[in-house]
Design a protein around this motif. Structure first.
Motif, mmCIF file in Angstrom:
data_model
loop_
_atom_site.group_PDB
_atom_site.id
_atom_site.type_symbol
_atom_site.label_atom_id
_atom_site.label_comp_id
_atom_site.label_asym_id
_atom_site.label_seq_id
_atom_site.Cartn_x
_atom_site.Cartn_y
_atom_site.Cartn_z
ATOM 1 N N GLN A 1 0.981 -1.192 -0.057
ATOM 2 C CA GLN A 1 0.101 -0.009 0.029
ATOM 3 C C GLN A 1 0.789 1.177 -0.108
ATOM 4 O OE1 GLN A 1 -2.335 -0.492 3.560
ATOM 5 N NE2 GLN A 1 -3.424 -2.410 2.875
ATOM 6 N N SER A 2 2.088 1.145 0.409
ATOM 7 C CA SER A 2 2.812 2.484 0.495
ATOM 8 C C SER A 2 3.344 3.062 -0.623
ATOM 9 C CB SER A 2 4.070 2.207 1.550
ATOM 10 O OG SER A 2 4.917 3.218 1.718
ATOM 11 N N SER A 3 3.404 4.176 -0.746
ATOM 12 C CA SER A 3 3.863 4.916 -1.967
ATOM 13 C C SER A 3 5.415 5.592 -1.741
ATOM 14 C CB SER A 3 3.096 6.008 -2.506
ATOM 15 O OG SER A 3 2.748 6.798 -1.562
ATOM 16 N N GLY A 4 5.910 5.478 -0.379
ATOM 17 C CA GLY A 4 7.209 6.334 0.005
ATOM 18 C C GLY A 4 7.805 5.250 1.068
ATOM 19 N N ALA A 5 8.687 6.003 1.386
ATOM 20 C CA ALA A 5 9.726 5.229 2.511
ATOM 21 C C ALA A 5 10.200 6.312 3.668
ATOM 22 C CB ALA A 5 11.013 4.790 2.159
ATOM 23 N N ASP A 6 10.176 5.834 4.750
ATOM 24 C CA ASP A 6 10.824 6.676 6.027
ATOM 25 C C ASP A 6 12.325 6.870 5.869
ATOM 26 O OD1 ASP A 6 11.696 4.505 7.308
ATOM 27 O OD2 ASP A 6 10.142 4.157 8.499
ATOM 28 N N PRO A 7 12.790 7.580 6.631
ATOM 29 C CA PRO A 7 14.302 7.862 6.835
ATOM 30 C C PRO A 7 15.120 6.501 6.824
ATOM 31 C CG PRO A 7 13.245 9.512 7.924
ATOM 32 C CD PRO A 7 12.032 8.659 7.551
ATOM 33 N N ASP A 8 14.528 5.464 7.351
ATOM 34 C CA ASP A 8 15.203 4.042 7.498
ATOM 35 C C ASP A 8 14.952 3.213 6.563
ATOM 36 O OD1 ASP A 8 16.098 4.477 10.215
ATOM 37 O OD2 ASP A 8 14.513 3.444 11.418
ATOM 38 N N GLY A 9 14.255 3.672 5.274
ATOM 39 C CA GLY A 9 14.148 2.987 4.343
ATOM 40 C C GLY A 9 12.708 2.023 4.384
ATOM 41 N N ALA A 10 11.950 1.945 5.462
ATOM 42 C CA ALA A 10 10.977 1.118 5.634
ATOM 43 C C ALA A 10 9.759 1.934 5.046
ATOM 44 C CB ALA A 10 10.489 1.168 7.157
ATOM 45 N N PRO A 11 8.468 1.211 4.515
ATOM 46 C CA PRO A 11 7.351 1.765 3.790
ATOM 47 C C PRO A 11 6.859 2.693 4.699
ATOM 48 C CG PRO A 11 7.581 -0.729 3.574
ATOM 49 C CD PRO A 11 8.507 -0.428 4.714
ATOM 50 N N TYR B 1 3.945 4.835 6.100
ATOM 51 C CA TYR B 1 2.537 4.231 6.391
ATOM 52 C C TYR B 1 1.741 5.067 5.674
ATOM 53 C CZ TYR B 1 -1.495 2.341 8.915
ATOM 54 O OH TYR B 1 -2.673 1.994 9.413
ATOM 55 N N PRO B 2 0.647 4.440 5.047
ATOM 56 C CA PRO B 2 -0.299 5.190 4.312
ATOM 57 C C PRO B 2 -1.558 5.557 5.012
ATOM 58 C CG PRO B 2 -0.647 2.884 3.749
ATOM 59 C CD PRO B 2 0.673 2.961 4.629
ATOM 60 N N GLY B 3 -1.589 5.410 6.217
ATOM 61 C CA GLY B 3 -2.949 5.691 7.261
ATOM 62 C C GLY B 3 -3.998 4.918 6.918
ATOM 63 N N THR B 4 -3.939 3.590 6.601
ATOM 64 C CA THR B 4 -5.049 2.791 6.424
ATOM 65 C C THR B 4 -5.993 2.551 7.575
ATOM 66 O OG1 THR B 4 -3.526 1.185 5.156
ATOM 67 C CG2 THR B 4 -5.666 0.320 5.556
ATOM 68 N N GLU C 1 7.490 14.869 10.740
ATOM 69 C CA GLU C 1 6.657 14.424 9.790
ATOM 70 C C GLU C 1 7.106 13.463 8.557
ATOM 71 O OE1 GLU C 1 8.892 18.325 8.740
ATOM 72 O OE2 GLU C 1 7.631 17.778 10.301
ATOM 73 N N ARG C 2 8.314 13.573 8.467
ATOM 74 C CA ARG C 2 9.112 12.790 7.356
ATOM 75 C C ARG C 2 8.942 11.203 7.494
ATOM 76 N NH1 ARG C 2 15.670 13.299 7.412
ATOM 77 N NH2 ARG C 2 16.026 13.619 9.880
ATOM 78 N N TRP C 3 8.612 11.107 8.959
ATOM 79 C CA TRP C 3 8.624 9.600 9.523
ATOM 80 C C TRP C 3 7.043 9.180 9.296
ATOM 81 C CZ3 TRP C 3 12.149 6.350 11.215
ATOM 82 C CH2 TRP C 3 13.521 6.948 11.250
ATOM 83 N N GLY C 4 6.116 9.801 9.071
ATOM 84 C CA GLY C 4 4.932 9.498 9.082
ATOM 85 C C GLY C 4 4.299 8.746 10.446
ATOM 86 N N ASP C 5 3.269 8.369 10.577
ATOM 87 C CA ASP C 5 2.880 7.865 11.933
ATOM 88 C C ASP C 5 3.749 6.630 12.444
ATOM 89 O OD1 ASP C 5 0.861 9.689 11.409
ATOM 90 O OD2 ASP C 5 -0.829 8.330 11.010
ATOM 91 N N VAL C 6 4.653 6.875 13.183
ATOM 92 C CA VAL C 6 5.264 5.823 13.542
ATOM 93 C C VAL C 6 4.894 4.943 14.681
ATOM 94 C CG1 VAL C 6 7.398 7.142 13.168
ATOM 95 C CG2 VAL C 6 6.445 7.304 15.394
ATOM 96 N N VAL C 7 5.164 3.542 14.911
ATOM 97 C CA VAL C 7 4.590 2.921 15.666
ATOM 98 C C VAL C 7 5.521 3.142 17.245
ATOM 99 C CG1 VAL C 7 4.781 0.419 16.548
ATOM 100 C CG2 VAL C 7 4.312 0.940 14.022
ATOM 101 N N LEU C 8 4.689 3.442 18.225
ATOM 102 C CA LEU C 8 5.127 3.677 19.409
ATOM 103 C C LEU C 8 4.884 2.419 20.243
ATOM 104 C CD1 LEU C 8 4.307 7.271 20.166
ATOM 105 C CD2 LEU C 8 6.381 6.158 19.311
ATOM 106 N N GLN C 9 3.997 1.571 19.883
ATOM 107 C CA GLN C 9 3.943 0.369 20.692
ATOM 108 C C GLN C 9 3.815 -0.912 19.732
ATOM 109 O OE1 GLN C 9 0.294 1.441 23.277
ATOM 110 N NE2 GLN C 9 1.705 0.450 25.018
#
Length: 226
Positions: A95-105, A107-110, A166-174
């Motif tokens: 689903q992702s159309s980009g990557a975060d600074p770590d190179g991971a997809p 998150y598209p906000g699904t 903001e370049r990380w998108g919605d990061v996982v905290l848990q």
């Protein structure tokens, strides 16, 4: 077994701690209980001792502080800044159309706009979830974010840099099955241990964006980064 980059960081930190009249701290960041093993921790102690380093006791172990991290996450949930995400890694990659600074997809906000009823139903079905930060809303609360970066030597004045969470998108905290993540744990522990300087490898430098944001949201201290 110690990675050369970690050995260098430890030696660098020890030198700076002595120059600043500070404390050299060792922390075991073992929140991934499936991959963390006692023999790995023992090897860290052995290799750092071989390098001639000593550190304060007792050593903080993050696997013993899940309750503290969970309480911090609950504070963010109470402000509606975290939401559950039920997506798998395969779904994210598709689903992702980009990557975060770590190179991971990125998150598209699904799952971001799931209704309370839909969330309740998925939990009732036994589905586990990551909890993600509403990063844009968090940034709107904190405003422009900066952090301090140390100069070439301990005597030099720190420089100011701008954070860009903001370049990380919605990061996982848990993470699924764990009440925390790297980002959340280190922010809580840096404050709890009175950390004033953090040595980062270049690969971890972008993470400072999220750490500064969490420091502001949780009202904890922000160290100088090197």
């Amino acid at each position: 077994m110690l990675h050369l980059g970690h050995a260098y960081s430890a030696l660098f930190t020890s030198v700076w701690a002595e120059a600043l009249g500070g404390r050299f701290l060792l922390r075991i960041e073992d929140t991934d209980i499936t991959r963390s093993k006692p023999e790995f921790t023992a090897a860290i102690f052995e290799d750092l001792a071989w390098l001639g380093l000593t550190w304060e006791q007792p050593v903080l172990r993050q696997s013993e502080r899940f309750g503290v991290y969970g309480a911090a996450a609950d504070r963010l949930k109470a402000r509606d800044l975290l939401y559950p995400c039920f997506c798998s890694r395969t779904e994210l990659a598709a689903q992702s159309s980009g990557a975060d600074p770590d190179g991971a997809p990125l998150y598209p906000g699904t799952c971001r706009h799931l209704s309370p009823a839909e969330v309740k139903q998925r939990f009732a079905e036994g589905r586990d979830a990551n909890w993600r930060l509403r990063t844009d809303e968090a940034v709107a609360l904190t405003g422009l974010l900066t952090y301090s970066v140390a100069g070439p030597t301990p005597a030099d004045r720190p420089q100011i840099r701008y954070a860009r969470p903001e370049r990380w998108g919605d990061v996982v905290l848990q993470r699924k099955g764990t009440p925390t993540s790297y980002h959340l744990s280190v922010v809580i522990d840096d404050d709890a241990q009175g950390v004033t300087h953090v040595t980062r490898g270049r690969d971890m430098e972008p993470s400072t964006d999220i750490h500064v944001l969490l420091q502001m949201l949780l009202g904890v201290s922000s160290p100088i980064y090197t």
